[in-house]
Design a protein around this motif. Structure first.
Motif, mmCIF file in Angstrom:
data_model
loop_
_atom_site.group_PDB
_atom_site.id
_atom_site.type_symbol
_atom_site.label_atom_id
_atom_site.label_comp_id
_atom_site.label_asym_id
_atom_site.label_seq_id
_atom_site.Cartn_x
_atom_site.Cartn_y
_atom_site.Cartn_z
ATOM 1 N N THR A 65 39.453 32.892 76.132
ATOM 2 C CA THR A 65 40.340 32.468 77.218
ATOM 3 C C THR A 65 41.710 32.108 76.680
ATOM 4 O O THR A 65 42.654 31.972 77.441
ATOM 5 C CB THR A 65 39.777 31.242 77.971
ATOM 6 N N THR A 66 41.817 31.936 75.353
ATOM 7 C CA THR A 66 43.116 31.550 74.795
ATOM 8 C C THR A 66 43.683 32.696 73.969
ATOM 9 O O THR A 66 42.937 33.543 73.505
ATOM 10 C CB THR A 66 42.960 30.328 73.880
ATOM 11 N N ILE A 67 45.009 32.670 73.832
ATOM 12 C CA ILE A 67 45.661 33.750 73.101
ATOM 13 C C ILE A 67 46.644 33.196 72.080
ATOM 14 O O ILE A 67 47.100 32.051 72.192
ATOM 15 C CB ILE A 67 46.401 34.703 74.059
ATOM 16 N N ASP A 68 46.933 34.034 71.083
ATOM 17 C CA ASP A 68 47.847 33.605 70.032
ATOM 18 C C ASP A 68 49.254 34.148 70.245
ATOM 19 O O ASP A 68 50.227 33.484 69.964
ATOM 20 C CB ASP A 68 47.311 34.065 68.675
ATOM 21 N N ILE A 69 49.291 35.373 70.705
ATOM 22 C CA ILE A 69 50.604 35.978 70.925
ATOM 23 C C ILE A 69 50.633 36.617 72.313
ATOM 24 O O ILE A 69 49.714 37.352 72.683
ATOM 25 C CB ILE A 69 50.902 37.062 69.861
ATOM 26 N N ILE A 78 54.305 35.940 82.255
ATOM 27 C CA ILE A 78 54.467 34.532 81.857
ATOM 28 C C ILE A 78 53.726 33.632 82.834
ATOM 29 O O ILE A 78 52.904 32.795 82.453
ATOM 30 C CB ILE A 78 55.970 34.155 81.825
ATOM 31 N N THR A 79 53.996 33.839 84.113
ATOM 32 C CA THR A 79 53.390 32.997 85.141
ATOM 33 C C THR A 79 51.868 32.989 85.020
ATOM 34 O O THR A 79 51.225 31.948 85.093
ATOM 35 C CB THR A 79 53.757 33.543 86.545
ATOM 36 N N LYS A 84 47.451 30.193 78.852
ATOM 37 C CA LYS A 84 46.371 30.513 77.913
ATOM 38 C C LYS A 84 46.815 30.396 76.458
ATOM 39 O O LYS A 84 46.002 30.549 75.556
ATOM 40 C CB LYS A 84 45.898 31.955 78.137
ATOM 41 N N LEU A 85 48.102 30.199 76.269
ATOM 42 C CA LEU A 85 48.635 30.215 74.915
ATOM 43 C C LEU A 85 48.064 29.052 74.090
ATOM 44 O O LEU A 85 48.073 27.902 74.522
ATOM 45 C CB LEU A 85 50.164 30.110 74.982
ATOM 46 N N ASN A 86 47.590 29.363 72.893
ATOM 47 C CA ASN A 86 47.111 28.326 71.981
ATOM 48 C C ASN A 86 48.279 27.458 71.545
ATOM 49 O O ASN A 86 49.420 27.933 71.511
ATOM 50 C CB ASN A 86 46.520 28.986 70.722
ATOM 51 N N PRO A 87 48.007 26.231 71.157
ATOM 52 C CA PRO A 87 49.072 25.442 70.544
ATOM 53 C C PRO A 87 49.550 26.231 69.327
ATOM 54 O O PRO A 87 48.731 26.745 68.548
ATOM 55 C CB PRO A 87 48.365 24.152 70.103
ATOM 56 N N THR A 100 61.916 32.512 79.353
ATOM 57 C CA THR A 100 60.876 31.634 78.823
ATOM 58 C C THR A 100 61.301 31.233 77.421
ATOM 59 O O THR A 100 62.432 31.521 77.009
ATOM 60 C CB THR A 100 59.501 32.339 78.802
ATOM 61 N N ASP A 101 60.440 30.538 76.716
ATOM 62 C CA ASP A 101 60.755 30.174 75.330
ATOM 63 C C ASP A 101 60.000 31.089 74.390
ATOM 64 O O ASP A 101 58.886 31.509 74.691
ATOM 65 C CB ASP A 101 60.304 28.734 75.036
ATOM 66 N N GLY A 102 60.579 31.346 73.249
ATOM 67 C CA GLY A 102 59.880 32.148 72.248
ATOM 68 C C GLY A 102 60.818 33.155 71.638
ATOM 69 O O GLY A 102 62.011 32.892 71.452
ATOM 70 N N GLU A 103 60.286 34.280 71.353
ATOM 71 C CA GLU A 103 61.042 35.322 70.661
ATOM 72 C C GLU A 103 61.511 36.325 71.725
ATOM 73 O O GLU A 103 60.733 37.164 72.176
ATOM 74 C CB GLU A 103 60.046 35.964 69.691
#
Ligand SMILES: Cc1ncc(C[n+]2csc(CCOP(=O)(O)OP(=O)(O)O)c2C)c(N)n1
Ligand SMILES: Cc1ncc(C[n+]2csc(CCOP(=O)(O)OP(=O)(O)O)c2C)c(N)n1
Ligand code: SF4
Ligand code: SF4
Ligand SMILES: [Mg+2]
Ligand SMILES: [Mg+2]
Lengths: 553, 280, 553, 280
Positions: A65-69, A78-79, A84-87, A100-103
């Motif tokens: 259920t969680t993702i890294d990238i 995004i919405t 689901k994004l992992n810390p 959004t934030d990120g790359e």
């Protein structure tokens, strides 16, 4: 195990699946096991499509259920998926249209610099992913090159530009020399059929089976496979039976609705003893249902479809190598016993992508030499033979006639209403059924894994094995997963359940169809975990439900 | 010419006395023996039949046969032909079988110009299920499912086939033996999809002997390659009214047909598979 | 019980069945219970046809291996059946063409005297039968008169002439004032549907179901039933679903091959909640098999046909009154639950003729007032309702739209791929299944008879009940015969088996399909008696096989 | 004229931008509103759709609808019409749906002249399954099942329908709105079987805009009742070559049609049953 989960999302028409495949292949080429799951609604442009790519150092067939990238081609990605994004997870996004934030990658200017086409935005995203993952360009460029077979230079230039423009945030190891083949379940089935000696593939498009048709259409020229898409599923199966009569090994593929239309001819194959392979890729029903979502609800239908009684061989592979092995096997069995074989797949398996860790050697392992049974002259198509199997020849054959018949018939193939011929026909079919049951009840017929000493077993079949594997590992449970479903491999199953006292069936249906098959054989199920929303279980959700059951009582 | 007995099985023939199927079988057997002498061996022929009285011919012919399902001769025949373009494949179908249950396959066979021959035993009634109307029964026909008569006009099947792109269209009559032999022979020799509709007497449920005897005539052998002549001929009789009924080859044309017999190549399957498995 | 068995034989085209029917009706009109079994190959003229007419003072539904009176229209009838004649049995024959001993009738001169047509030879044979049976002409002439609706006078004159020309050898009592209605199984099913409120019957001819089509076609004008025979079985079932949508109660009929073609639309009825009745008359398969012979091999197919999971109601009546009652019931249930009902018949039942001793009062007994469920506005076709049943209305309906859909849908009937709608749909179907199982698990759902205290039960379904009845009577065994097969009437069955330790399944199949259904519900079968020659068991043969089992162990 | 919003549901429309289906829906909605004003209420209409992109129209129309199976619009529509001859029944079908899977029903619907309207969204490709050839794709078409091009000529469906006895045959084009409205309207009002084949742009898999724009022309409104003119018109363009493409009502005729709306009688079912049960 080291693992990463990447999710890429955008609109239908954005090329999300293609991009997902490239990412999967890339990591498979770097020596990772990869599983890709694709989620899309039944429409052509717009809507929301996404792929989850699971990259790991051991075999995988499920997602978390969680993702890294998170790779976002549009704001909706995004919405829907940000939560689901992992810390520590990273978002890579098209900064022209997404906030959004990120790359952020300014795709439009990047493409303009290279004179690229809009669809190459995906290439830029993939490049950025590599950069963020900290993969050295020298290592990835040859792997990427093999993925872009058209406009290779241009794609590589875009990917490289994008790759070098981002900050490396991870350092994904890429030092193995292994590479795993990475194909969709449909393609693995196709490869198995090909290896098993297929001559012809005939199909009418139907999700989620169409991938097999497209696969064979693509490779027809190079392999000499006859590929044809006629007016309907009824035509499909009867053309395949015509091919088989003329001595060509034919397979067909469809989903539930098309399979319904094939059942009359299935029964014909039973009476006339025409060998045939049907790939039945399940999807959420009944009826049109949700064409691009999953279900495991055609098991009993596949077991009993067609009027009257006749032997059939039914397998449900759950991994790349099983699909390869058992598709070849299905063809082999169909021709050996002159019966229909059904390969039961489902949306999750057919349209998911899997790496294979080991490729069985089809020719020697699976398909033993089956010497042509000698026949006495004049040839009689239905002459009595060992285990009810008659010598099979195909026209033209000088001086002989080959008569096949959907009516009850005598040994020559001429219609008969005599009680003795009816009894002989039924006995012949029964002998074949018995021999088939014996031959196919082998070690491979039931896959067992997990903790061999656990008294609790998770029972599953088909695509759910991927997620059940991880749940069983996490909880120290046993897994028992029949691959051969009909005739049911009773002896092997019995061995597999030794010491088990608690049987939890996990099936994507509302009624638990495997239970009916098991009860028939005298086996039981103690609890069921069912689902009917069309979505494969993420690891965590199934874990939760299994835990509840185990601790709840 | 007497029938070639070696082409007949010892299965008991159960057609009714007076049934037009005897003539069709006789004509076909003569053609097969003739073709045998001309170098087309019977082993290279396959008979595909549907289900109905007509279909029993599969039991009676000592030839390769696939006794298939009601309405499904054509896809079976297509599969055989695609698998082995060397075989001559002949479908024996019924009018219920072919024009009701199986009409979709017929339209598409004509479209793809698959090189098979279809012979329809058109008795304009369901024989084996004891006398219901079929798509070629005339307006008002009273059968067991329509005791008060049907309110539909028959399909002009040959006219439809012309529109579908069929490249060989013929009509025979079970009481005109020499013509029957000629058109069956030509149909088998035709390269592409050949359709022969035979007005077949059903002695038990729909005996139209007198009607046909009065109205049929044989068209001259020439001129069958012109599309507009063909259209005139197919339109001349609509399977309903009492116009004159043209018999013979109504149309014959050349068109690309599938399967095209390509050169035989050798393929190394396993090498191909290995290359795929390594490459990815 | 007083009983007589008459066999009449001749060629196809001789009118054997018609003559058998007249004889059966005659005795039914004289207060006897009658069962008629017809045996014919799949051809139109020639061959050998015969009817066995069993006449008794209690209900019968099977025949013996021996006969009392043999009516021979041709020599082959003597050759094939003479050996079955009981000591003291009588042969009545056409002395123009047949040589044997017994009561010869010179049919040709007799017909010439009356200016009769050749087919009226049957009338002469029937007259002779009456004479030999010692029936007074005054008693039979009114009953016969009602049988010959055309050329009544002529037929009566021929029958009388023939009747009076023979020596009475028996004195069959004919003093009751009872008369039993006598119809084929197909007609009983038709009558039940009619009584249950049928509006339309749509079918493509297929033995052994065609009798229903012919029955409705005959009475269409008098009853206002819409009867239509379209181009294929696929058209049949979808036309019926169109009718149902527009508010007309439609049924269809077919056999195995045609049923196969209907399965896609069956699944559609499941998803779209279209009520529908399918009569599935089994015959010997697989595939074309033996079209005019029997089998009970489509039970599991009928249970699981169609892709995906959805409720259905499946009944297999075994007597005239069950056919009448349960056909009406099938229609009622289909419309109440908005699901497909399947009436599972077989060749023996469909084409056999049966008297009914009691006619259930359909309107009050079976079809309780089902008041129109009120709906809220705007109307939603799939609005939640008690037990998952939505209020059902039909267009045209001012201001409302009625949307049905084969896709997964929301309550309005609009396609949806949302997990919540998929889950709601599955739950709705499950609720209906549960309510259906509860409602249909009634006393009548399982027929029990024979010796209620026997620890050995003969288990059977469908037409075999007729013969099982007599065997059980002879051996003092219990009979348990489910009429409702799906959802399986578990509670009633459990009650029925109280005290039974030995369960012998009798089924005309090679695999014993009811056993699978029973195992699924936790019930067992200890022994099976199976058959696959397409012929119904004569009483004596089954008796022998049951005896062997019972004494053999 | 703006669309009547009350005829549109709130379902999200998922056709691709530029898809010709929008035009078909718009034209149909206009006709329904118009007919509503002329006394044919929308409640008396039912929309039947197959499965494919085209079929989504069932979700989008706030009207009675039966969203059926791939290829099966016609039998469903026929059942509805037979059950209630008062209803106007309109099928929205696709070319794969109708001319491949469902062609048998089409031939028979025309034969029986059942009073329903069929509108085929003929984009000459399987849209929803992502671009395979259909029976109307031109020779050589490359699709996902035929990456090297098909070796079959397309079916000239309107010519076939003329042969099948259809009594109303029209061709529209998704980029000719006024004509589209007129022929849909006439088709619905026609008493008997009406077929409208619409050349529909598929923006994603087979965009023939330029080709059509160049070749189509509208035929004059008169003269559509002559069979031989109709034949000329249906033959003029064969769905393959670059001849001119006639648009409009190509044929219109009167013929007995089923169901005939008979007088309504009262039947006493139970009395009939009792009489049978007593009599025998
Ligand atoms: C799917 C299916 N539907 C129905 C039948 C029953 N059936 C057998 S023969 C027949 C009619 C045959 O009529 P036709 O094709 O005209 O042949 P004929 O007997 O007149 O030669 C039918 C409906 C069947 N065998 N299979
Ligand atoms: C029996 C069956 N076979 C196949 C399918 C899969 N299928 C869904 S849509 C479609 C093609 C639709 O093409 P077309 O009818 O031309 O409609 P379009 O999408 O182009 O509007 C197919 C093959 C199905 N739903 N049912
Ligand atoms: S019923 Fe008609 S078609 Fe069939 S065998 Fe008899 S005469 Fe021939
Ligand atoms: S794929 Fe083609 S037909 Fe389907 S919605 Fe898109 S443009 Fe329209
Ligand atoms: Mg016929
Ligand atoms: Mg299309």
């Amino acid at each position: 195990m080291t693992q990463y989960t990447v999710l890429i999302g955008g609109k239908a028409g954005d090329g999300i699946l293609q991009a997902g495949k490239v990412i999967g292949s890339l990591f498979a080429g770097l020596g990772y096991h990869v599983y890709l799951s694709v989620d899309y609604p039944s429409l052509i442009r717009g809507g929301h499509n996404f792929c989850i790519i699971r990259i790991a150092t051991k075999p995988v067939g499920a997602f978390n259920t969680t993702i890294d990238i998170l790779l976002a081609l549009d704001q909706q990605t995004i919405t829907l998926h940000e939560k689901k994004l992992n810390p520590g997870g990273i978002i890579i996004y098209n900064s022209d249209t997404v906030t959004t934030d990120g790359e952020g990658i300014a795709i439009e200017p990047l493409l303009r610099r290279h004179n690229g086409r809009p669809i190459m935005g995906n290439t830029a995203m993939i490049g950025a992913l590599c950069g963020v993952a900290g993969l050295p360009w020298s290592r990835i460029s040859p792997v990427l090159a093999s993925q872009f077979q058209k406009e290779t230079e241009l794609n590589l230039a875009i990917a490289q530009d994008s790759c070098l423009s981002v900050t490396p945030r991870l350092s994904v190891p890429a030092d193995t020399t292994m590479r795993y083949p990475f194909f969709s379940g449909n393609e693995w089935i196709g490869l198995g059929l090909l290896a098993g000696g297929l001559d012809a593939y005939i199909a009418y498009p139907m999700t989620p089976s169409s991938g097999i048709l497209h696969f064979f259409a693509q490779i027809a020229e190079e392999t000499g496979i006859l590929v044809y898409h006629p007016e309907s599923e009824i035509a499909v199966i009867l053309m395949a039976e015509g091919c088989a009569y003329a001595g060509k090994r034919a397979a067909v593929g469809t989903s539930g609705g098309g399979f319904c239309l094939m059942t009359e001819a299935l029964s014909c194959a039973g009476q006339a003893e025409i060998p045939l392979v049907i790939v039945l890729a399940q999807r959420a029903g009944p009826s049109t249902g949700m064409p691009t979502y999953n279900a495991q609800t055609d098991l009993l239908f596949a077991c009993y479809a067609g009027h009257g009684e006749f032997p059939r061989y039914l397998v449900a592979p759950a991994t790349a190598s099983e699909a390869y092995r058992f598709s070849a096997q299905a063809l082999h069995i169909a021709w050996k016993y002159q019966i229909p074989s059904i390969i039961l797949s489902d949306k999750t398996f057919s349209e998911g992508y899997y790496t294979a860790d080991s490729i069985p050697d089809i020719i020697s392992d699976i398909i033993p030499d089956s010497p042509q049974i000698p026949y006495s002259r004049p040839y009689e198509r239905y002459a009595a033979g060992e285990w009810g199997i008659s010598p099979l020849i195909h026209p033209p054959c000088t001086g002989e006639v080959v008569k096949v018949n959907s009516y009850t018939h005598d040994t020559k193939g001429i219609s008969s209403e005599e009680p003795r011929d009816a009894i002989a026909g039924a006995a012949k079919r029964q002998m074949k059924s018995d021999a088939l049951a014996k031959e196919t009840d082998t070690r491979e017929a039931v896959c067992t894994s997990g903790s061999p000493d656990s008294e609790t077993a998770l029972i599953c079949w088909g695509s759910t094995r991927g997620v059940v594997n991880e749940v069983a590992d996490a909880l120290g449970l046993r897994i028992i997963s029949p691959v051969v479903l009909f005739p049911f491999p009773k002896k092997t199953y019995l061995k597999a359940i030794h010491g088990v006292t608690r049987f939890i069936l996990i099936e994507e249906s509302a009624t638990g169809q495997l239970q009916t098959l098991l009860l028939k054989e005298g086996f039981t199920i103690t609890e069921t975990i069912l689902s009917s929303d069309g979505r494969p279980f993420p690891v965590e959700s199934l874990l939760e439900r299994v835990r509840e059951i185990i601790h709840g009582q | 010419m007497a029938s070639d007995r070696s082409l007949i099985t010892d299965a008991k023939n159960t057609w009714c006395p007076g049934c037009g199927n005897f003539a069709i079988q006789h004509a076909f057997v003569s053609v097969v023996s003739e073709l045998g002498k001309e170098g087309i061996p019977r082993e290279k022929m396959v008979v595909v039949s549907g289900i109905g009285c007509h279909a029993k011919i599969a039991d009676y012919l000592q030839m390769n046969s696939f006794y298939s399902l009601h309405g499904r001769t054509i896809p079976v025949a297509t599969g055989i032909k695609m698998a082995n373009p060397d075989m001559s494949v002949i479908c024996f179908a019924g009018d219920g079988d072919l024009y009701a249950e199986g009409i979709g396959h017929l339209v598409h066979a004509a479209k793809r110009n698959i090189d098979v021959t279809v012979i329809c035993h058109n008795n304009r009634v369901y024989g084996l299920t004891t006398g219901q109307y079929t798509p070629t029964s005339p307006y008002g026909f009273r059968g067991r499912s329509t005791p008060r008569g049907i309110h539909e006009y028959p399909l002009n099947v040959l006219d439809i086939l012309l529109s579908c792109g069929a490249t060989f269209i013929a009509r025979g009559y079970s009481r005109r033996m020499p013509l029957l032999k000629r058109i069956i022979r030509e149909a088998i020799l035709h390269h592409g999809f050949a359709h022969v509709d035979i007005l077949q007497i059903c002695a038990s449920f729909f005996n139209l002997t007198r009607y046909y005897d009065e109205l049929v005539y044989e068209i001259p052998e020439e001129n069958t390659t012109r599309y507009d002549t063909a259209r005139e001929l197919t339109e001349q009789w609509n399977y309903n009214d009492t116009g004159r009924i043209p018999l013979g080859i109504l149309y014959k044309a050349e068109k690309p047909s599938i399967p095209e017999t390509g050169e035989l190549k050798e393929y190394d399957r396993m090498a191909f598979i290995r290359s795929l498995l390594d490459q990815e």
